[in-house]
Enzyme design. Sequence first.
Site, PDB file in Angstrom:
ATOM      1  CG  HIS A 294     -19.959 -23.020 -19.525  1.00 45.82           C
ATOM      2  ND1 HIS A 294     -21.020 -22.185 -19.230  1.00 45.82           N
ATOM      3  CD2 HIS A 294     -19.019 -22.786 -18.564  1.00 45.82           C
ATOM      4  CE1 HIS A 294     -20.750 -21.503 -18.134  1.00 45.82           C
ATOM      5  NE2 HIS A 294     -19.548 -21.848 -17.710  1.00 45.82           N
ATOM      6  CG  ASP A 396     -15.339 -20.958 -16.530  1.00 49.54           C
ATOM      7  OD1 ASP A 396     -15.489 -19.903 -17.177  1.00 49.54           O
ATOM      8  OD2 ASP A 396     -16.291 -21.627 -16.078  1.00 49.54           O
TER       9      ASP A 396
END
Length: 545
Positions: A294, A396
């Site tokens: 991330h 994502d």
Amino acid sequence: MPPRRVTRPPVRPSAVRSPVLVVVFVCAACGLVYELELVALASYLIGDSVTQASVVLSVMVFAMGLGSLLAKRLRCRAAVGFGLVEAALALIGGCSALVLYAAFAWLGESRYVLVAFSLAIGVLIGAEIPLLMSLIQRAESARAPGARDQDDPAGTVADLFAADYVGALVGGLAFPFFLLPWLGQLTGALVTGAVNAVAGGGLVLWLFRRDLTARSRALLIAANLTVLTVLATATVLVDDFEQAARRAVYGDGVRVAVRTGMQEVVLTGEHGGPPELFLDGRLRGGGRDEYRHHESLVHPAMNGPHARVLVIGGGDGLAAREVLRYPAVRSVTVLALDPGVVHLARTDPQLSALNGNALRDPRVRVVHADAFHWLRGAGTGSEPVPEPRYDVIVSDLPDPGITSSTKLYSEEFYGLAARILADGGRLVVHAGPASGRPRTFWTVEATLRSAGFAVRPYGASGGGSGFAGGPDRVGRPGREGAGTTDRGYLLAAPGPYPPALGLAADAPGLRSVTVGGLEAEARRVERTRTGDLPPSTLVHPRYGG
């Protein structure tokens, strides 16, 4: 001259056709449910639903033809033959999902089991119509002399196939709208098998009982009772089986296991340890090294204006957590398809602690919608283009090799994303492992360029599991393939010039990302570049290899 002996028909001809057509209807519905169960479970366990559907359908259709040929050997004993075929079909089809899941959980391989079940079920389904046709023809040819000739083989075939096709329609609709959401894959298959056994066995033991010898009748009764007993026992024990299989796949640390309307959601991790989130068996976030993914995904894209950010996917809140570390961020829109994942990310103590309660932040707005349809609606009247537009879009999403996400890696999708980017805005895409799946990675890059973006590839390596690197379902956490240490990303901006690869002046302290590290990773990823690849579009997807 002695009088001619009249052969007594096994059953009145007028009483044959309607019950047979009802059973054909039921058996066709059950057969299609078995087929859909195999496709759905194989896609879930193995990945790449197009490949799994192609394997199941092609093998099953071939096997149906084989079954029709083999049924010729049973025409002389069509009644007992049909009864045994249905008992075998009920047992094999009803237990297929259970055995397929067990093979994956304990053996780690279910492809060969999938082919074997497709072949066996197809052979048995293919034998049904020829045997029933033989029974109807026997009943109608054994009528008394002088009876009105109503024998119509063409009409009989038409009726059988009509009932078969209508039953397939009902089975095809019952699977996604009733069996799967209400009973689940395992129980749904077992219940379908029981219905199949009752319908097939009941027809022969009642309607064609005069065609059976005492030995054949006893055999059919014993076979059907055995099948129903096995299916009933498996239904009672299915929850215990599922828990044991889940422990075999994920280990002993399963804390939450739920099936939403869209997918299976499993959260693992002992109390005090880092949680790991699995969606349909694929690791989507968590673990001791999830921050590597991330941080690498989000922070290079924040190098520039970043007041308004759109996160596509990221229902776990982990990407939003990184975005919210910037004081200049005024609003974050999280576009997540499954409300169940968002609810878990907000309410589970460990997962919400891991994401820093990002989804409860007042700057965050969560939208539950299909990303493609939502972006398509922007600017068409159903939903206006946001003003000001987004400075950053973070994609994502699951690996593009997973068929359900392929459209979100298409040229059309990136064209829609470009419409809602502000001047100077950036789009970052997780594109799978550059070293492990270079063709997929560089196809995403080619698709972005075709949509008018200038692209800067880079990656992140090192660490353990934190994100699934491929389309296949992962094994137990900690096993080979449970996660990836090679992650690839594409930073893109509309226009001729790619965005600078670096970090923003107000970037927070990071554990895994540095400017020098990004440059080194960009050089590493560049070495994996393949030749010119065509872009992926909606009508010609290029992923899956």
